[in-house]
Motif scaffolding. Structure first.
Motif, PDB file in Angstrom:
ATOM      1  N   LEU A   1       0.447  -6.924  14.658  1.00 25.92           N
ATOM      2  CA  LEU A   1      -0.079  -6.922  13.213  1.00 25.92           C
ATOM      3  C   LEU A   1       1.009  -7.865  12.252  1.00 25.92           C
ATOM      4  N   VAL A   2       0.551  -8.450  11.501  1.00 27.08           N
ATOM      5  CA  VAL A   2       1.353  -8.936  10.632  1.00 27.08           C
ATOM      6  C   VAL A   2       1.403  -8.362   9.228  1.00 27.08           C
ATOM      7  N   ALA A   3      -0.049  -8.060   8.742  1.00 33.14           N
ATOM      8  CA  ALA A   3      -0.037  -7.514   7.413  1.00 33.14           C
ATOM      9  C   ALA A   3      -1.625  -7.018   7.127  1.00 33.14           C
ATOM     10  N   ARG A   4      -1.810  -5.918   6.484  1.00 40.26           N
ATOM     11  CA  ARG A   4      -3.054  -5.219   6.562  1.00 40.26           C
ATOM     12  C   ARG A   4      -3.198  -4.800   5.046  1.00 40.26           C
ATOM     13  N   ILE A   5      -4.536  -4.787   4.726  1.00 39.95           N
ATOM     14  CA  ILE A   5      -4.940  -4.508   3.417  1.00 39.95           C
ATOM     15  C   ILE A   5      -6.299  -3.576   3.314  1.00 39.95           C
ATOM     16  N   THR A   6      -6.311  -2.502   2.807  1.00 40.57           N
ATOM     17  CA  THR A   6      -7.552  -1.393   2.995  1.00 40.57           C
ATOM     18  C   THR A   6      -8.473  -1.671   1.740  1.00 40.57           C
TER      19      THR A   6
END
Length: 122
Positions: free
Chosen positions: A47-52
């Protein structure tokens, strides 16, 4: 049911910037989360980045302060702004979407993009 189209990868010098884009289309009912992963040669995808859907974000420690994930106004697009790139950022970057569709109803499925190569080198 859901198609992801990525763009924005390429070759950049150390310290440079790139912006990755991923557009989701298809019979999408609701997107629960969008993210970017990377996979370097011989290594596992991470994982690099996540947005919900609530715009909550989280980042890998290695990219904090350098990368920014965001969603477009249409909410079916996710961006990854990558600044101060380092050679160790070199990898194939994959778009990730967790969503429900009009076919799957309330069941959430994960969809992956085809990947876009990012190479950081002088």
């Amino acid at each position: 049911q859901v198609q992801l189209v990525e763009s924005g990868g390429g070759l950049v010098q150390p310290g440079g910037s790139l912006r990755l884009s991923c557009a989701a289309s298809g019979s999408i009912r609701s997107i629960r989360a969008m993210a970017w992963y990377l996979q370097a040669p011989g290594k596992q995808r991470e994982l690099v980045a996540r947005i919900t859907s609530a715009s909550s974000t989280n980042y890998a420690d290695s990219v904090k302060g350098r990368f920014t994930i965001s969603r477009g106004n249409a909410k079916n697009t996710v961006y990854l702004q990558m600044n101060s790139l380092k050679p160790e950022d070199t990898a194939v970057y994959y778009c990730y979407v967790k969503a429900t569709t009009f076919v799957t109803g309330s069941l959430e499925y994960v969809y992956w993009g085809q990947g876009t190569q990012v190479t950081v080198s002088s």
